[in-house]
Write a protein that holds these residues in place. Structure first.
Motif, PDB file in Angstrom:
ATOM      1  N   GLY A  63       0.813  -1.214   0.000  1.00 25.05           N
ATOM      2  CA  GLY A  63       0.000   0.000   0.000  1.00 25.05           C
ATOM      3  C   GLY A  63       0.844   1.260   0.000  1.00 25.05           C
ATOM      4  O   GLY A  63       0.559   2.215  -0.727  1.00 25.05           O
ATOM      5  N   ILE A  64       1.901   1.246   0.808  1.00 25.37           N
ATOM      6  CA  ILE A  64       2.789   2.411   0.883  1.00 25.37           C
ATOM      7  C   ILE A  64       3.434   2.673  -0.475  1.00 25.37           C
ATOM      8  O   ILE A  64       3.481   3.816  -0.943  1.00 25.37           O
ATOM      9  N   GLU A  65       3.914   1.622  -1.132  1.00 24.61           N
ATOM     10  CA  GLU A  65       4.536   1.786  -2.448  1.00 24.61           C
ATOM     11  C   GLU A  65       3.525   2.290  -3.483  1.00 24.61           C
ATOM     12  O   GLU A  65       3.849   3.142  -4.315  1.00 24.61           O
ATOM     13  N   GLN A  66       2.304   1.780  -3.429  1.00 27.79           N
ATOM     14  CA  GLN A  66       1.263   2.217  -4.361  1.00 27.79           C
ATOM     15  C   GLN A  66       0.922   3.692  -4.155  1.00 27.79           C
ATOM     16  O   GLN A  66       0.737   4.439  -5.119  1.00 27.79           O
ATOM     17  N   VAL A  67       0.838   4.122  -2.906  1.00 28.92           N
ATOM     18  CA  VAL A  67       0.504   5.525  -2.624  1.00 28.92           C
ATOM     19  C   VAL A  67       1.656   6.431  -3.047  1.00 28.92           C
ATOM     20  O   VAL A  67       1.430   7.515  -3.598  1.00 28.92           O
ATOM     21  N   LYS A  68       2.894   6.010  -2.825  1.00 28.81           N
ATOM     22  CA  LYS A  68       4.044   6.810  -3.278  1.00 28.81           C
ATOM     23  C   LYS A  68       4.010   6.974  -4.802  1.00 28.81           C
ATOM     24  O   LYS A  68       4.253   8.069  -5.317  1.00 28.81           O
ATOM     25  N   ALA A  69       3.691   5.901  -5.507  1.00 25.60           N
ATOM     26  CA  ALA A  69       3.590   5.976  -6.970  1.00 25.60           C
ATOM     27  C   ALA A  69       2.447   6.901  -7.374  1.00 25.60           C
ATOM     28  O   ALA A  69       2.580   7.685  -8.328  1.00 25.60           O
ATOM     29  N   LEU A  70       1.339   6.847  -6.646  1.00 26.97           N
ATOM     30  CA  LEU A  70       0.197   7.723  -6.927  1.00 26.97           C
ATOM     31  C   LEU A  70       0.579   9.185  -6.729  1.00 26.97           C
ATOM     32  O   LEU A  70       0.240  10.039  -7.556  1.00 26.97           O
ATOM     33  N   ILE A  71       1.302   9.485  -5.666  1.00 26.07           N
ATOM     34  CA  ILE A  71       1.744  10.866  -5.411  1.00 26.07           C
ATOM     35  C   ILE A  71       2.645  11.334  -6.547  1.00 26.07           C
ATOM     36  O   ILE A  71       2.502  12.468  -7.029  1.00 26.07           O
ATOM     37  N   ASN A  72       3.547  10.482  -6.996  1.00 23.91           N
ATOM     38  CA  ASN A  72       4.424  10.850  -8.113  1.00 23.91           C
ATOM     39  C   ASN A  72       3.627  11.106  -9.388  1.00 23.91           C
ATOM     40  O   ASN A  72       3.929  12.029 -10.148  1.00 23.91           O
ATOM     41  N   GLN A  73       2.598  10.306  -9.635  1.00 22.23           N
ATOM     42  CA  GLN A  73       1.740  10.529 -10.812  1.00 22.23           C
ATOM     43  C   GLN A  73       1.020  11.871 -10.709  1.00 22.23           C
ATOM     44  O   GLN A  73       0.903  12.592 -11.706  1.00 22.23           O
ATOM     45  N   ILE A  74       0.525  12.201  -9.534  1.00 18.43           N
ATOM     46  CA  ILE A  74      -0.175  13.471  -9.333  1.00 18.43           C
ATOM     47  C   ILE A  74       0.781  14.636  -9.573  1.00 18.43           C
ATOM     48  O   ILE A  74       0.430  15.620 -10.235  1.00 18.43           O
ATOM     49  N   ILE A  75       2.003  14.523  -9.062  1.00 17.16           N
ATOM     50  CA  ILE A  75       3.004  15.582  -9.250  1.00 17.16           C
ATOM     51  C   ILE A  75       3.326  15.757 -10.728  1.00 17.16           C
ATOM     52  O   ILE A  75       3.368  16.882 -11.235  1.00 17.16           O
ATOM     53  N   GLU A  76       3.549  14.659 -11.432  1.00 17.21           N
ATOM     54  CA  GLU A  76       3.859  14.734 -12.866  1.00 17.21           C
ATOM     55  C   GLU A  76       2.695  15.329 -13.662  1.00 17.21           C
ATOM     56  O   GLU A  76       2.903  16.145 -14.559  1.00 17.21           O
ATOM     57  N   LEU A  77       1.491  14.924 -13.340  1.00 19.12           N
ATOM     58  CA  LEU A  77       0.313  15.463 -14.014  1.00 19.12           C
ATOM     59  C   LEU A  77       0.195  16.966 -13.774  1.00 19.12           C
ATOM     60  O   LEU A  77      -0.083  17.739 -14.696  1.00 19.12           O
ATOM     61  N   THR A  78       0.444  17.385 -12.544  1.00 17.38           N
ATOM     62  CA  THR A  78       0.381  18.809 -12.212  1.00 17.38           C
ATOM     63  C   THR A  78       1.439  19.584 -12.984  1.00 17.38           C
ATOM     64  O   THR A  78       1.164  20.669 -13.503  1.00 17.38           O
ATOM     65  N   ARG A  79       2.632  19.047 -13.069  1.00 16.70           N
ATOM     66  CA  ARG A  79       3.707  19.715 -13.828  1.00 16.70           C
ATOM     67  C   ARG A  79       3.319  19.855 -15.296  1.00 16.70           C
ATOM     68  O   ARG A  79       3.551  20.884 -15.918  1.00 16.70           O
ATOM     69  N   THR A  80       2.751  18.806 -15.851  1.00 17.78           N
ATOM     70  CA  THR A  80       2.342  18.829 -17.253  1.00 17.78           C
ATOM     71  C   THR A  80       1.257  19.864 -17.498  1.00 17.78           C
ATOM     72  O   THR A  80       1.305  20.612 -18.478  1.00 17.78           O
ATOM     73  N   VAL A  81       0.297  19.925 -16.597  1.00 12.71           N
ATOM     74  CA  VAL A  81      -0.833  20.863 -16.757  1.00 12.71           C
ATOM     75  C   VAL A  81      -0.348  22.304 -16.651  1.00 12.71           C
ATOM     76  O   VAL A  81      -0.740  23.157 -17.433  1.00 12.71           O
TER      77      VAL A  81
END
Length: 87
Positions: A63-81
């Motif tokens: 779960g911890i690894e999945q949430v860390k990956a989710l946070i990274n996806q959110i950060i990348e999406l925000t940077r792209t937007v």
């Protein structure tokens, strides 16, 4: 039901929150909010550190690894937007 069937008298708040986060992840009810994801990470990390937790450590680690990956996806999406078009 828990008391009669399993002899459980009480559940810790941390345990219940961690189970809720894992349930959401299992059912792909992922958040798009970085603050919520960070709160999930804190919840799972706290549950992992609790020696009395009834949740398997490997499950919490997953779960911890999945949430860390989710946070990274959110950060990348925000940077792209917010990057916007190049001039």
């Amino acid at each position: 039901m828990l008391k009669n069937d399993y002899g459980v008298d009480k559940l810790s708040h941390t345990y219940v929150e961690a189970r809720y986060v894992l349930y959401k992840m299992d059912h792909e009810e992922l958040t798009k909010n970085k603050k919520v994801a960070q709160s999930w990470l804190k919840t799972l990390t706290t549950a992992r550190a609790d020696p009395d937790t009834k949740i398997a450590p490997t499950r919490l680690d997953w779960g911890i690894e999945q949430v860390k990956a989710l946070i990274n996806q959110i950060i990348e999406l925000t940077r792209t937007v917010f990057k916007g078009p190049s001039i």
